[in-house]
Design an enzyme around this catalytic site. Structure first.
Site, mmCIF file in Angstrom:
data_model
loop_
_atom_site.group_PDB
_atom_site.id
_atom_site.type_symbol
_atom_site.label_atom_id
_atom_site.label_comp_id
_atom_site.label_asym_id
_atom_site.label_seq_id
_atom_site.Cartn_x
_atom_site.Cartn_y
_atom_site.Cartn_z
ATOM 1 N N GLU A 41 1.760 4.641 6.652
ATOM 2 C CA GLU A 41 1.790 3.738 5.704
ATOM 3 C C GLU A 41 1.051 4.220 4.472
ATOM 4 O O GLU A 41 0.211 4.772 4.524
ATOM 5 C CB GLU A 41 1.075 2.367 6.091
ATOM 6 C CG GLU A 41 1.842 1.656 7.427
ATOM 7 C CD GLU A 41 1.430 0.591 7.764
ATOM 8 O OE1 GLU A 41 0.395 -0.255 7.431
ATOM 9 O OE2 GLU A 41 1.855 -0.061 8.734
ATOM 10 N N ARG B 105 0.813 -2.690 14.999
ATOM 11 C CA ARG B 105 0.652 -1.489 14.259
ATOM 12 C C ARG B 105 2.025 -0.588 14.675
ATOM 13 O O ARG B 105 2.507 -0.523 15.569
ATOM 14 C CB ARG B 105 -0.564 -0.811 14.811
ATOM 15 C CG ARG B 105 -1.780 -1.355 14.523
ATOM 16 C CD ARG B 105 -2.103 -1.386 13.022
ATOM 17 N NE ARG B 105 -3.405 -2.066 12.644
ATOM 18 C CZ ARG B 105 -3.701 -3.074 12.026
ATOM 19 N NH1 ARG B 105 -2.504 -3.756 11.987
ATOM 20 N NH2 ARG B 105 -4.688 -3.625 11.994
ATOM 21 N N HIS C 134 3.248 -4.325 5.207
ATOM 22 C CA HIS C 134 2.263 -4.647 6.005
ATOM 23 C C HIS C 134 1.600 -5.933 5.291
ATOM 24 O O HIS C 134 0.313 -5.712 4.722
ATOM 25 C CB HIS C 134 1.257 -3.580 6.038
ATOM 26 C CG HIS C 134 0.226 -3.726 7.360
ATOM 27 N ND1 HIS C 134 -0.277 -2.572 8.122
ATOM 28 C CD2 HIS C 134 -0.322 -4.738 7.821
ATOM 29 C CE1 HIS C 134 -0.927 -3.056 9.064
ATOM 30 N NE2 HIS C 134 -1.109 -4.334 9.004
HETATM 31 C C1 DGY Z 1 -4.763 -6.843 10.425
HETATM 32 O O1 DGY Z 1 -5.626 -7.837 9.943
HETATM 33 O O2 DGY Z 1 -4.958 -6.385 11.350
HETATM 34 C C2 DGY Z 1 -3.367 -7.119 10.098
HETATM 35 O O3 DGY Z 1 -2.832 -5.930 10.666
HETATM 36 C C3 DGY Z 1 -3.369 -7.280 8.508
HETATM 37 O O4 DGY Z 1 -2.030 -7.801 8.293
#
Ligand code: DGY
Length: 320
Positions: free
Chosen positions: A267, A238, A286
């Protein structure tokens, strides 16, 4: 009247068919844009279940008026977009999508590491821009991956799956995690290290930890300073785990060699963000779990979880 389910993004009809057989289902009409907040709040007020994206904030504001809500199924393994405490107070079950995305996410994380180290994006741009005039001894020379040291920060299932890939590349594996992982130590030869030791010794620092109050802002100027000048920083977890200003500075001044980033503080990231102007940064929107098979698997799991909760069964993957 059938209980109402709201889905915050357009998903394939075939995926939501099982829900439609028992419930009244509505979906936000767009696949590539989030549902406006007002509309989400309005729909949540009468929903028995929400199928949400990681970009939807499920917070007190939403939950306090969601009096019929029984379950939130989040299309992600991460659930930092959801206020778990507020959901608990309200008696709302929260589900995520672990396991089904582990290998796909690990594949992409390792691809990001390789892309940054071997300058694949730069090389692609170079050839397509007609710059390739001759074979040259150091043309786009990158860094080796095999036999180097990888340091994994956050050794959950995805971390272990990345370690497994690293073992195939004959890498030394270090990891830092809240708890020790005997299985990874025995089967992959992964060695536990303090964060500082890991940063100082790794050629690739790979962040796969969840975003929590403990990990928020974990990577600051000091952490990049501790890393080797030849090291690469990979983040597939993240954005808010990293101070982006400190990262940009470290990349500009040669404090570290490069970065591969799948996630950002905000984002979508502003295309004029300084990080995106650096040649030693590989940036992805992402997409770590984004293979067609896995995304369908994640959607199906959300549907299964909603059906289970609304039918008073135990959901498959409830967030603890
Ligand atoms: C999640 O599932 O948390 C991932 O970041 C998605 O790519």
């Amino acid at each position: 009247m059938k209980p109402f389910i709201y889905i915050t993004r357009k998903l394939p009809q075939a995926v939501i068919e099982p829900l439609k057989q028992e419930f009244y289902v509505e979906m936000w009409e767009k696949e590539d844009a989030p549902v406006p907040r007002d509309l989400l709040l309005q729909k949540s007020q009468k929903a028995f279940a929400l199928l949400t994206m990681l970009s939807d904030k499920v917070n007190e504001e939403l939950l306090e008026k969601a009096d019929s809500l029984k379950v939130v199924a989040n299309l992600a393994v991460g659930y930092d977009n959801i206020d778990l405490e507020a959901a608990k107070q309200k008696g709302v079950v929260v589900c995520n999508t672990p396991d089904v995305l582990t290998d796909t996410t690990a594949d992409l994380t390792f691809a990001l590491l390789m892309t940054a180290a071997r300058r694949i994006v730069e090389a692609d741009r170079y050839i397509k821009e007609g710059q390739w005039n001759s074979w040259s001894p150091f043309l786009l020379a990158g860094a080796d991956i095999h036999h180097k040291t990888i340091g994994i920060v956050g050794m959950g299932n995805i971390g272990e799956a990345v370690a497994k890939r690293a073992k195939g590349f004959d890498m030394e594996i270090l990891y830092h995690n809240r708890s020790r992982k005997p299985h990874a130590e025995e089967t992959l030869g992964a060695a536990y290290a303090s964060l500082d030791e890991l940063l100082a010794q790794s050629d690739f620092v790979v962040v796969l930890a969840p975003l929590t109050p403990e990990t928020e802002g974990l990577f600051q100027k000091e952490q990049f300073h501790t890393m080797k000048k030849t090291a690469f920083f990979i983040n597939a977890a993240r954005g808010p785990i990293v101070d982006e200003e400190a990262l940009t500075e470290a990349l500009k001044t040669g404090e570290i060699a490069g970065a591969g980033l799948d996630v950002f503080m905000k984002e979508p990231i502003d295309p004029d963000h300084p990080l995106l102007s650096l040649d030693n940064v590989v940036a992805l929107p992402h997409i770590a779990s984004s293979s067609t098979e896995t995304r369908l698997g994640m959607m199906n799991l959300c549907v299964e979880n909603i059906l289970a909760v609304l039918n008073e069964d135990k959901p498959k993957t409830q967030v603890k």
